[in-house]
Scaffold this motif. Structure first.
Motif, PDB file in Angstrom:
ATOM      1  N   GLY A  11       0.864  -1.144  -0.135  1.00  0.00           N
ATOM      2  CA  GLY A  11       0.362   0.075  -0.203  1.00  0.00           C
ATOM      3  C   GLY A  11       0.943   1.534  -0.488  1.00  0.00           C
ATOM      4  N   PHE A  12       0.375   1.915  -0.569  1.00  0.00           N
ATOM      5  CA  PHE A  12       1.276   3.277  -0.430  1.00  0.00           C
ATOM      6  C   PHE A  12       0.610   4.048   1.223  1.00  0.00           C
ATOM      7  CE2 PHE A  12       1.099   8.480  -0.927  1.00  0.00           C
ATOM      8  CZ  PHE A  12       2.296   8.865  -1.602  1.00  0.00           C
ATOM      9  N   GLU A  13       1.835   4.084   1.061  1.00  0.00           N
ATOM     10  CA  GLU A  13       2.785   5.006   2.070  1.00  0.00           C
ATOM     11  C   GLU A  13       3.071   6.191   2.411  1.00  0.00           C
ATOM     12  OE1 GLU A  13       5.500   3.205   4.783  1.00  0.00           O
ATOM     13  OE2 GLU A  13       4.966   1.659   3.307  1.00  0.00           O
ATOM     14  N   LYS A  14       2.783   6.936   3.744  1.00  0.00           N
ATOM     15  CA  LYS A  14       3.665   9.019   3.595  1.00  0.00           C
ATOM     16  C   LYS A  14       5.619   8.309   3.749  1.00  0.00           C
ATOM     17  CE  LYS A  14       4.351  12.293   7.014  1.00  0.00           C
ATOM     18  NZ  LYS A  14       6.218  12.332   6.771  1.00  0.00           N
ATOM     19  N   THR A  15       6.113   9.070   2.354  1.00  0.00           N
ATOM     20  CA  THR A  15       6.868   9.199   1.997  1.00  0.00           C
ATOM     21  C   THR A  15       7.813  10.530   2.207  1.00  0.00           C
ATOM     22  OG1 THR A  15       6.370  10.849   0.047  1.00  0.00           O
ATOM     23  CG2 THR A  15       6.552   8.326  -0.035  1.00  0.00           C
ATOM     24  N   THR A  16       9.165   9.903   2.802  1.00  0.00           N
ATOM     25  CA  THR A  16       9.817  11.484   2.969  1.00  0.00           C
ATOM     26  C   THR A  16      10.364  12.140   2.053  1.00  0.00           C
ATOM     27  OG1 THR A  16      10.878  10.443   5.482  1.00  0.00           O
ATOM     28  CG2 THR A  16      12.437  11.772   3.842  1.00  0.00           C
ATOM     29  N   VAL A  17      10.142  13.516   1.766  1.00  0.00           N
ATOM     30  CA  VAL A  17      10.457  14.323   0.566  1.00  0.00           C
ATOM     31  C   VAL A  17      12.008  14.429   0.295  1.00  0.00           C
ATOM     32  CG1 VAL A  17      10.172  16.659  -0.136  1.00  0.00           C
ATOM     33  CG2 VAL A  17       8.462  15.406   1.449  1.00  0.00           C
ATOM     34  N   LEU A  18      12.336  14.519  -0.153  1.00  0.00           N
ATOM     35  CA  LEU A  18      13.804  14.191  -0.287  1.00  0.00           C
ATOM     36  C   LEU A  18      14.293  15.685  -1.470  1.00  0.00           C
ATOM     37  CD1 LEU A  18      14.412  10.638  -2.135  1.00  0.00           C
ATOM     38  CD2 LEU A  18      14.828  11.530  -0.085  1.00  0.00           C
ATOM     39  N   PRO A  19      15.135  16.216  -1.050  1.00  0.00           N
ATOM     40  CA  PRO A  19      15.651  17.962  -1.628  1.00  0.00           C
ATOM     41  C   PRO A  19      15.582  17.962  -2.887  1.00  0.00           C
ATOM     42  CG  PRO A  19      17.091  17.054   0.418  1.00  0.00           C
ATOM     43  CD  PRO A  19      15.764  16.412   0.025  1.00  0.00           C
ATOM     44  N   PHE A  20      15.534  18.793  -3.987  1.00  0.00           N
ATOM     45  CA  PHE A  20      16.026  18.841  -5.269  1.00  0.00           C
ATOM     46  C   PHE A  20      16.279  17.753  -5.958  1.00  0.00           C
ATOM     47  CE2 PHE A  20      19.628  20.530  -2.805  1.00  0.00           C
ATOM     48  CZ  PHE A  20      19.133  22.018  -2.293  1.00  0.00           C
TER      49      PHE A  20
END
Lengths: 153, 754
Positions: A37-46
């Motif tokens: 399932g889709f779960e919350k991700t950690t946003v990556l810079p650039f």
């Protein structure tokens, strides 16, 4: 999306078929590690726009590709059933593909794949199952783009 | 070379490393005045095993040197030569040569200077010569053991008995009332033995060693009955067989171990005189083939076969019935004492298995997941059922402590004692001493302190630099030492200990200490500090870490090029550690290195910026503070500077620097938190973050494995709730923030030169 002819391989390959927006795509089932399932991700810079971020898969950190953005397809609005297909390339690089729905599996003959444009390297060709048109995704080129993006930064 | 052979060779070299460590440990024990027989035996065994292994791979240079080394050690082993300091020094030097030869054979790298080898060899031969006897091993058997097709009369080879006192006895040699008969061994090598480069001679040597060990001798008869005439002789066939009569005291097990190495390619029988020899010569089928490592170990001189080992009776063949496990009353005291001595000593040898690091990393990942899954389970139980049954709570709590224990245990698996690096330093000191003509004793403390494997490997270079410096600059010349009322021999103490989650390594010398006036003068001359700078003692001490600094008047081989201490500091900082110096003029200098226990885990500060939780290494954060509006200044290009106690440093809003500012306004609010971070050269930047959340030990995970390098991010980690968090690369952030002015920004102690 432009659709043209291109030569392809000839063996029967078991493919997993999934939907992104209103279109269907497939990849070889042997490259799929798992579906979750889709779960919350950690946003990556650039990060490029199609990278939604990083997730933790049992201690392995991998990035998710939003195929709708990557393939430039309008995504299904507010789909709660979005799933992540975890794939591993032949070089051992893993990533997750965010798709709207996994549909089924299909045996696809390489000779049935009708080639499309050369410049759209992420799509290997099109194949007909019944009256459905399915795009064959070139996993290697997707993954390579993900890893080699560092040069472009 | 085939893959198989390559693998075996690899195992051999791994074992060489272990043997060399064993050798080093033994020799340093000897040089500390310990003369336990078991220590000497261990040293001998180490060299012997290397020689044995090298012989089977045809590593000529190695064999030749190891053989001389072994022969000279034999003098000590047999008690003819006392292990005095001078002799031990020669051995230590020989050990260095030996380890270089091993490296040469392994990497095919730089050839060892033949002069050095010859010199060391000559010294060793001098030891051999000084005991009044010729080196024995080579002379026992004719060196050309090729079957000679003339009328070959079996010649009993005269083995000169060499008395060797093992300080041990074998508990089964004298069955009460029934003295065992001499042991008869016959063996007939197959063609295969010669084909794989082994030699019947090796077996004869092994048997001789077995006999010598019990102060006996052997009688060898060569059977040439199957030898064809010269015309029919095929040069690559095996025709000869041998019959060897060993003293009665030699046990079957000892002989058996001689055949461990070559037993699979020759027929052999072991029997007591007067008993019918087992028929067919196949008493021991050729199934004893062992991995080469074990084999070479087993071919070492007879090891104390402890009487209590049950195998004694089960595997030693026909004559086993005579072997009485307990010693006879007459010899009871000796073997009992010997056995008791030997057992604990033997046990201290490292019993290890080799495991690939990725497997342990994998285990580590899984345990990390277990911890997270466990936490998730607990929180779900609490949420679903506010009044959670007590039993459930208890089992969850015990599971929690178990998972923590497993996590610690896995970390411990990765840990290694620093001994391997510390022992290598002995050599560094020896070489530095011989170059500087100084006499320095290196004392090691806390070699058993364990740190993560990855770190152990990275300690070697900085320690080498620092020890060389200590000898070259720290320890004075002999005349100066005597004039200062010190002993002529310099002392350096290298110690390791654990301190609050860090490893503390100190290098303490009793030399002249740092000459602060000279250091300051040099620093001013080289433009490292301004001429009018006023520095504290501590600041002057730290100048020796400045790039390009050297007080040495002449550039020596060892140090003085001005690269060294700054490299050391860089290396330590890059490992997340710190260096401090204490120096008392006239009585010495102490360098303290404080390092994290592992490179796999990082001591991090959890911060929030741009809506994301991130980790910054605590080691790069100098201080944290709340921004006061009156301290900030906006530059024309929109960048901001902040003054901290008079220093103006650039202010970097972390969220927007990383392109994550979508969530919060670009303006740093009043009262936002700022972290002052510093890089290796002392440049500082203030990172503006939303919040400091926590401090945690986080496991470092590579981002590049499945993704690409992200500017300003060094790696990633997984937080307790299972989410991914980025680890910030402080030096990169500083570099991108200060850009070209990077070099100009400097901290207070190194005042600008111009």
């Amino acid at each position: 999306m432009t659709e043209e002819e291109k030569a392809a391989e000839s063996k029967a390959v078991k493919m997993i078929v999934f939907a992104v927006g209103d279109q269907e795509y497939c990849i070889p089932i042997l490259s799929v590690r798992e579906i979750r399932g889709f779960e919350k991700t950690t946003v990556l810079p650039f990060a490029p726009p199609y990278v939604c971020g990083a997730i933790n898969l049992r201690g392995i950190i991998l990035t998710l590709i939003d195929l709708a953005i990557y393939l430039n397809v309008p995504p299904q609005a507010d789909n709660p059933r979005r799933v992540v297909v975890i794939v591993e390339s032949t070089q051992g690089v893993m990533c997750g593909l965010l798709v709207d729905r996994v549909i089924d599996m299909a045996d696809i003959q390489g000779s049935d794949i009708q080639s499309v444009s050369d410049d759209c390297s992420s799509l290997g060709g099109l194949v007909m199952i019944g009256d459905r048109m399915i795009g064959v995704l070139q996993l290697e080129s997707v993954v390579n783009q993900l890893v080699e993006g560092a040069v472009a930064e | 070379m085939s893959g198989d052979m390559g693998d075996i060779l690899l195992v051999f070299f791994q074992e060489c490393d272990e043997q060399l460590q064993e050798l080093e440990r033994g020799l340093s024990a000897l040089s500390d005045g310990e003369s336990e027989q078991e220590t000497i035996n261990a040293v001998f065994r180490a060299v012997h095993s290397i020689k044995g292994g090298a012989a089977s791979f045809g590593l000529e240079n190695l064999v030749r040197f190891a053989h001389v080394f072994e022969s000279s050690l034999d003098g000590v082993r047999s008690g003819r030569v006392a292990p005095t300091q001078d002799i031990v020094k020669i051995f230590l030097k020989a050990m260095d040569v030996l380890s270089d030869l091993v490296v040469e054979a392994r990497d095919g790298g730089p050839t060892v200077d033949p002069g050095r080898v010859a010199e060391s060899q000559a010294e060793l031969e001098f030891i051999i010569g000084s005991n009044g006897e010729a080196p024995k091993t080579d002379d026992i058997v004719p060196s050309d053991f090729v079957p000679v097709p003339m009328d070959f009369v079996p010649v009993p080879v005269d083995f000169e008995p060499v008395p060797v006192d093992f300080g041990l006895d074998f508990g089964f040699d004298a069955a009460p009332g029934q003295p065992p008969a001499p042991l008869i061994v016959t063996f007939c090598p197959h063609d295969a033995m010669y084909a794989r480069g082994d030699d019947a001679r090796n077996i004869l040597i092994g048997l001789t060693d077995a006999a010598v060990a019990v102060e006996g001798e052997i009688t060898v008869t060569c059977d040439v009955s199957t030898l064809p005439s010269f015309a029919e002789l095929e040069p690559d066939r095996s025709y000869l067989s041998w019959r060897v009569v060993l003293p009665a005291e030699v046990s079957e097990d000892t002989v058996q171990s001689v055949f461990d190495w070559g037993g699979d390619v020759c027929d052999f029988t072991i029997s007591r005189e007067g008993e019918p020899a087992p028929d067919g010569g196949e008493a021991v089928p050729a199934m004893e083939a062992q991995p080469p490592g074990e084999g070479s170990q087993a071919a070492a001189p007879p090891e104390p076969a402890l009487p209590a080992v049950p195998e004694t009776s089960s595997s030693s063949g026909v004559a086993a019935a005579q072997v009485v496990p307990a010693a006879s009353p007459a010899v009871a005291p000796a073997p009992a004492a010997g056995g008791a001595n030997a057992a604990p000593v033997r046990r201290t040898e490292q019993a290890t298995i080799r495991v690939d690091l990725p497997r342990i990393d994998n285990l580590m990942d899984l345990v990390g997941e277990l911890v997270i899954a466990q936490a998730a389970l607990e929180s779900q139980c609490r949420r679903a059922n506010a009044s959670m049954p007590r039993e459930l709570g208890e089992s969850i709590a015990s599971m929690q402590s178990l998972t923590r224990d497993i996590q610690d245990a896995v970390m411990a698996v990765r840990a290694q004692p620093v001994r391997s690096v510390f022992q290598r330093m002995q050599r560094v000191v020896r070489e530095a001493c011989s170059m500087t003509k100084k006499d320095v004793v290196l004392t090691l403390e806390g070699e058993d302190t364990e740190v993560d494997r990855t770190l152990v490997e990275k300690l070697s270079d900085p320690l080498t630099h620092m020890l060389r410096n200590a000898i070259d600059h720290g320890i004075e010349k002999v005349e100066d030492r005597l004039a200062a009322g010190k002993s002529a021999v310099g002392q350096i103490l290298l110690s390791a200990s654990h301190r609050s989650g860090h490893i503390l390594i100190t290098i303490k010398d009793d030399g002249g200490g740092i000459n602060r006036e000279r250091v300051l003068a040099t620093a001013i001359k080289r433009g490292i500090v301004a001429p009018d700078a006023v520095l504290t003692d501590d600041e002057i001490n730290n100048l020796i870490f400045a790039p390009g600094f050297s007080t040495a008047d002449t550039v020596s081989n060892l140090s003085g090029r001005g690269v060294g201490m700054d490299v050391v500091k860089q290396a330590i900082l890059s490992l997340g550690g710190r260096v401090t110096i204490q120096s008392v003029p006239g009585s010495g200098t102490v360098f303290c290195l404080s390092l994290p226990l592992t490179l796999a885990v990082l001591d991090g500060m959890l911060i929030v910026a741009g809506g994301a939780t991130m980790v910054i290494p605590v080691s790069s954060v100098v201080e944290t503070m709340i921004i006061k509006p009156q301290d900030t200044y906006v530059l024309p290009d929109g960048k901001k500077m902040v003054s901290i106690r008079g220093d103006c440093i650039p202010m970097v809003p972390l969220g927007s620097q990383l392109g994550l500012s979508a969530y919060v306004s670009d303006e740093p609010q009043n009262g936002a938190v700022m972290l002052i971070v510093e890089n290796e050269s002392g440049a500082r930047v203030g990172l503006v973050v939303d919040e400091i959340r926590d401090q945690a030990h986080v496991v470092i995970k590579s981002m590049e494995k499945n993704y690409r390098r992200i500017p300003g991010v060094s790696a990633a980690t997984i937080l307790g709730d299972g989410s991914v968090s980025l680890i910030l690369d402080a030096p990169a952030l500083i570099a991108s923030a200060v850009g070209r002015i990077n070099t100009k920004v400097s901290d207070a102690r190194a005042v600008l030169a111009a």
